[in-house]
Design a protein around this motif. Structure first.
Motif, PDB file in Angstrom:
ATOM      1  N   LEU A  21       8.694   4.016  -3.982  1.00  0.00           N
ATOM      2  CA  LEU A  21       7.453   4.792  -3.958  1.00  0.00           C
ATOM      3  C   LEU A  21       7.720   6.299  -3.993  1.00  0.00           C
ATOM      4  CD1 LEU A  21       4.375   4.752  -3.741  1.00  0.00           C
ATOM      5  CD2 LEU A  21       4.617   4.646  -1.255  1.00  0.00           C
ATOM      6  N   GLU A  22       8.714   6.758  -3.236  1.00  0.00           N
ATOM      7  CA  GLU A  22       9.005   8.197  -3.201  1.00  0.00           C
ATOM      8  C   GLU A  22       9.430   8.714  -4.568  1.00  0.00           C
ATOM      9  OE1 GLU A  22      11.387  11.431  -0.431  1.00  0.00           O
ATOM     10  OE2 GLU A  22      11.601   9.289  -0.031  1.00  0.00           O
ATOM     11  N   LYS A  69       1.720  -0.618  -5.891  1.00  0.00           N
ATOM     12  CA  LYS A  69       2.554   0.593  -5.840  1.00  0.00           C
ATOM     13  C   LYS A  69       1.843   1.769  -6.498  1.00  0.00           C
ATOM     14  CE  LYS A  69       7.418  -0.537  -5.384  1.00  0.00           C
ATOM     15  NZ  LYS A  69       8.702  -0.355  -6.049  1.00  0.00           N
ATOM     16  N   GLU A  80      -0.775   3.076  -4.126  1.00  0.00           N
ATOM     17  CA  GLU A  80      -0.170   3.839  -3.028  1.00  0.00           C
ATOM     18  C   GLU A  80       0.280   5.212  -3.506  1.00  0.00           C
ATOM     19  OE1 GLU A  80       2.943   1.470  -1.277  1.00  0.00           O
ATOM     20  OE2 GLU A  80       1.576   0.737   0.258  1.00  0.00           O
ATOM     21  N   ALA A  81       0.890   5.237  -4.699  1.00  0.00           N
ATOM     22  CA  ALA A  81       1.346   6.515  -5.260  1.00  0.00           C
ATOM     23  C   ALA A  81       0.151   7.425  -5.538  1.00  0.00           C
ATOM     24  CB  ALA A  81       2.141   6.281  -6.541  1.00  0.00           C
ATOM     25  N   ILE A 105       8.544   7.412  -7.465  1.00  0.00           N
ATOM     26  CA  ILE A 105       7.336   7.390  -8.313  1.00  0.00           C
ATOM     27  C   ILE A 105       6.552   8.678  -8.110  1.00  0.00           C
ATOM     28  CG2 ILE A 105       5.105   6.247  -8.716  1.00  0.00           C
ATOM     29  CD1 ILE A 105       6.494   3.621  -7.778  1.00  0.00           C
ATOM     30  N   ILE A 106       6.394   9.068  -6.848  1.00  0.00           N
ATOM     31  CA  ILE A 106       5.654  10.286  -6.529  1.00  0.00           C
ATOM     32  C   ILE A 106       6.364  11.509  -7.093  1.00  0.00           C
ATOM     33  CG2 ILE A 106       4.873  11.780  -4.632  1.00  0.00           C
ATOM     34  CD1 ILE A 106       4.563   9.122  -2.993  1.00  0.00           C
ATOM     35  N   VAL A 110       6.526   2.237 -12.251  1.00  0.00           N
ATOM     36  CA  VAL A 110       6.086   1.961 -10.882  1.00  0.00           C
ATOM     37  C   VAL A 110       6.514   0.570 -10.411  1.00  0.00           C
ATOM     38  CG1 VAL A 110       4.120   3.516 -11.008  1.00  0.00           C
ATOM     39  CG2 VAL A 110       3.826   1.134 -11.649  1.00  0.00           C
ATOM     40  N   SER A 118       6.010  11.689 -10.887  1.00  0.00           N
ATOM     41  CA  SER A 118       4.631  12.055 -11.226  1.00  0.00           C
ATOM     42  C   SER A 118       4.395  13.543 -11.018  1.00  0.00           C
ATOM     43  CB  SER A 118       3.641  11.238 -10.397  1.00  0.00           C
ATOM     44  OG  SER A 118       3.819   9.862 -10.613  1.00  0.00           O
ATOM     45  N   GLU A 163       5.674  16.058  -0.328  1.00  0.00           N
ATOM     46  CA  GLU A 163       5.913  14.662  -0.719  1.00  0.00           C
ATOM     47  C   GLU A 163       6.109  13.769   0.502  1.00  0.00           C
ATOM     48  OE1 GLU A 163       7.320  17.342  -4.019  1.00  0.00           O
ATOM     49  OE2 GLU A 163       7.615  17.291  -1.866  1.00  0.00           O
ATOM     50  N   LEU A 184       0.746   9.302 -13.659  1.00  0.00           N
ATOM     51  CA  LEU A 184       1.377   8.005 -13.401  1.00  0.00           C
ATOM     52  C   LEU A 184       1.639   7.203 -14.679  1.00  0.00           C
ATOM     53  CD1 LEU A 184      -0.477   6.890 -10.167  1.00  0.00           C
ATOM     54  CD2 LEU A 184       1.949   7.379 -10.394  1.00  0.00           C
TER      55      LEU A 184
END
Length: 201
Positions: A188-189, A156, A159-160, A191-192, A183, A195, A95, A178
């Protein structure tokens, strides 16, 4: 040849784990993150990569599929061999590697022993280009909502999606993962991470 090994962890050494499968001990070179997930004497499962060349027959093992995917992607970068890829993934999780690529954060990569600024910049350049190609077709991040997404949402989400592409997930898998993730408001972290949790269920 080998997809994964599932057996008893008999040895844990620096950058090496031995998995006993049916009385045969397989020595797998690995990362600090994978070693931290294993316990000697207990059952362990490692997703594997076999490196074969002239005079070379090495087995690499990873506790998570996305770490193996990241390892393979790093090997695809010119000038990055298995030793350098292991060093990077020992210093960073998949990640945080993905985040470093998206945000062009070379410092995260140079934190790994033996990784200089030049190779870090090459990794970012080549993998970011790969991410752009992965997401070029456009993805549906709406989660089924009828209204068009605001710019922040789209940026966002993109980017994700690029970060997830670094981990080896297809455009379809990324799009599904996603959907339903907030989002708009999450960092962002997060969101990742959310997901990824959906994809490993």
């Amino acid at each position: 040849m080998f997809y994964y090994l599932d057996g008893t962890v008999t040895e844990i050494l620096p950058n090496l784990a031995v998995i006993d499968c049916g009385g045969v001990g397989y020595a797998c070179k690995t990362t600090n993150n994978t070693l931290a997930a294993l316990k000697k004497g207990q059952r362990g499962k490692l997703y594997t990569y076999l490196n074969v060349g002239e005079g070379i027959f090495e087995l690499y093992g990873f506790a998570a599929q996305n770490e193996l995917n990241s390892f393979k992607l790093l090997l695809g970068v010119s000038g990055v061999g298995p030793k350098a890829a292991l060093a990077i993934l020992s210093a960073a999780t998949p990640e945080s590697l993905a985040m470093a690529i998206v945000t062009e954060d070379a410092k995260t990569l140079t934190a790994a022993p033996g990784i200089g600024k030049k190779i870090a910049q090459r990794i970012i350049l080549e993998l970011k280009d790969k991410m752009a190609r992965e997401t070029a077709g456009g993805l549906d991040f709406s989660g089924g909502k009828g209204a068009p997404a605001p710019a922040l949402f789209t940026n966002k989400a993109t980017e994700a999606a690029q970060a997830l592409a670094v981990l080896g997930y297809s455009s379809q898998e990324v799009s599904m993962a996603l959907k339903g993730v907030d989002v708009e408001n999450l960092p962002l972290e997060d969101i990742i991470r959310q997901s990824l949790k959906k994809m490993v269920k």
